[in-house]
Design a protein around this motif. Structure first.
Motif, short mmCIF file in Angstrom:
data_model
loop_
_atom_site.label_atom_id
_atom_site.label_comp_id
_atom_site.label_asym_id
_atom_site.label_seq_id
_atom_site.Cartn_x
_atom_site.Cartn_y
_atom_site.Cartn_z
N MET A 109 0.84 -1.18 0.00
CA MET A 109 0.00 0.00 0.00
C MET A 109 0.88 1.25 0.00
O MET A 109 1.84 1.31 0.74
N ARG A 110 0.50 2.18 -0.82
CA ARG A 110 1.27 3.42 -0.88
C ARG A 110 0.77 4.48 0.08
O ARG A 110 1.51 5.41 0.40
N THR A 111 -0.48 4.36 0.53
CA THR A 111 -1.04 5.35 1.45
C THR A 111 -2.01 4.67 2.41
O THR A 111 -2.47 3.54 2.18
N VAL A 112 -2.35 5.38 3.47
CA VAL A 112 -3.35 4.89 4.41
C VAL A 112 -4.72 4.81 3.73
O VAL A 112 -5.47 3.86 3.94
N SER A 113 -5.02 5.77 2.86
CA SER A 113 -6.30 5.72 2.13
C SER A 113 -6.40 4.45 1.30
O SER A 113 -7.46 3.81 1.27
N ALA B 166 1.54 0.89 4.48
CA ALA B 166 1.83 -0.54 4.67
C ALA B 166 1.50 -0.99 6.09
O ALA B 166 0.93 -2.07 6.29
N THR B 167 1.81 -0.15 7.07
CA THR B 167 1.54 -0.50 8.47
C THR B 167 0.04 -0.50 8.74
O THR B 167 -0.47 -1.39 9.44
N HIS C 211 -2.28 -1.12 6.58
CA HIS C 211 -2.79 -2.32 5.90
C HIS C 211 -2.54 -3.56 6.77
O HIS C 211 -3.44 -4.39 6.95
N ARG C 212 -1.36 -3.66 7.32
CA ARG C 212 -1.04 -4.78 8.22
C ARG C 212 -1.97 -4.78 9.43
O ARG C 212 -2.47 -5.82 9.84
N GLY C 213 -2.21 -3.61 10.00
CA GLY C 213 -3.08 -3.52 11.17
C GLY C 213 -4.51 -3.92 10.87
O GLY C 213 -5.14 -4.65 11.64
N LEU C 214 -5.03 -3.45 9.75
CA LEU C 214 -6.40 -3.80 9.37
C LEU C 214 -6.52 -5.30 9.07
O LEU C 214 -7.50 -5.95 9.45
N ARG C 215 -5.49 -5.86 8.44
CA ARG C 215 -5.48 -7.31 8.20
C ARG C 215 -5.42 -8.07 9.51
O ARG C 215 -6.05 -9.13 9.66
N ALA C 216 -4.66 -7.56 10.48
CA ALA C 216 -4.58 -8.21 11.79
C ALA C 216 -5.93 -8.20 12.50
O ALA C 216 -6.34 -9.21 13.08
N LEU C 217 -6.64 -7.08 12.45
CA LEU C 217 -7.97 -7.01 13.07
C LEU C 217 -8.92 -8.02 12.42
O LEU C 217 -9.68 -8.70 13.11
N MET D 138 -20.74 5.38 19.22
CA MET D 138 -20.23 4.94 20.52
C MET D 138 -18.80 5.43 20.74
O MET D 138 -18.09 5.74 19.79
N VAL D 139 -18.41 5.47 22.00
CA VAL D 139 -17.03 5.79 22.35
C VAL D 139 -16.19 4.56 22.05
O VAL D 139 -16.53 3.45 22.46
N MET D 140 -15.12 4.76 21.32
CA MET D 140 -14.16 3.69 21.05
C MET D 140 -12.83 4.09 21.68
O MET D 140 -12.34 5.19 21.45
N GLN D 141 -12.30 3.20 22.48
CA GLN D 141 -11.02 3.47 23.14
C GLN D 141 -9.87 2.69 22.53
O GLN D 141 -8.75 3.19 22.47
N ALA D 142 -10.12 1.46 22.11
CA ALA D 142 -9.06 0.61 21.57
C ALA D 142 -8.55 1.19 20.25
O ALA D 142 -9.34 1.62 19.42
N HIS D 143 -7.23 1.22 20.10
CA HIS D 143 -6.69 1.74 18.85
C HIS D 143 -5.30 1.20 18.53
O HIS D 143 -4.53 0.86 19.43
N LEU D 144 -5.04 1.13 17.24
CA LEU D 144 -3.73 0.79 16.72
C LEU D 144 -2.96 2.09 16.53
O LEU D 144 -3.49 3.06 16.00
N LYS D 145 -1.72 2.07 16.95
CA LYS D 145 -0.84 3.22 16.76
C LYS D 145 0.04 2.90 15.55
O LYS D 145 0.98 2.11 15.64
N ILE D 146 -0.28 3.50 14.43
CA ILE D 146 0.40 3.19 13.18
C ILE D 146 1.84 3.70 13.19
O ILE D 146 2.71 3.12 12.58
N SER D 147 2.07 4.78 13.93
CA SER D 147 3.42 5.33 14.02
C SER D 147 3.66 5.85 15.42
O SER D 147 2.78 6.49 16.01
#
Length: 169
Positions: free
Chosen positions: A1-5, A43-44, A46-52, A121-130
């Motif tokens: 992936m070249r971008t987060v979008s 790329a990161t 994409h990896r995170g979304l695939r992990a979820l 809803m309030v969402m607290q859980a998050h991936l830190k891409i950087s």
């Protein structure tokens, strides 16, 4: 992936069996997508979304009984995993952040009405891409409903850190 979008669009196309990305999730990505770090962040993300998605699949099809942190700590799947570390993953926000209406309100995102009848809803859980990247450092906020009505992970926000500020600036 070249971008987060691009990572978000790919996830919407290919991971929809286990992952729901709200229509309003991708926010203010122009600066993220044009930053010098755009390709690494894409790329990161994409990896995170695939992990979820792989986690949701493991819960539904393989009988994994733990949460996302536990799944990551155990190494995830052979195809993809996400680091179970405070620098890369937060399953909740600090009491200081959640106790402040100004910060809490920035973590209210759209979600499937089967999860929350109001659709927000309030969402607290998050991936830190950087870890670095300052205000542009991407975050992916999500809700784990793998044990609930939908059996999926719901992504409510993908965007720069400045849209979900905390007490550190």
């Amino acid at each position: 992936m070249r971008t987060v979008s691009e990572a978000v669009r790919a996830a919407e196309r290919h991971l929809r069996a286990w992952l729901t990305i709200s229509r309003s999730a991708a926010r203010d990505l122009h600066g993220v997508d044009t930053a010098p770090e755009a390709a690494a962040w894409g790329a990161t993300a994409h990896r995170g979304l695939r992990a979820l998605a792989a986690y949701a699949r493991a819960r539904r099809e393989e009988g994994f009984a733990g949460g996302f942190w536990a799944w990551c700590a155990q190494g995830g799947s052979a195809a993809v995993c996400w680091p179970a570390s405070e620098k890369k993953l937060a399953m909740r926000e600090s009491e200081t952040v959640m106790g402040c209406a100004k910060y809490r309100r920035t973590r209210v995102f759209d979600v499937d009405p089967r999860v929350e009848p109001s659709g927000r809803m309030v969402m607290q859980a998050h991936l830190k891409i950087s870890e670095g990247g300052g205000d542009l450092a991407p975050r992916i906020y999500f809700h784990d409903d793998t044990g609930g009505a939908t059996g999926r992970v719901h992504v409510g926000f993908v965007g720069p850190h400045h849209l979900v500020p905390n007490t550190r600036g």
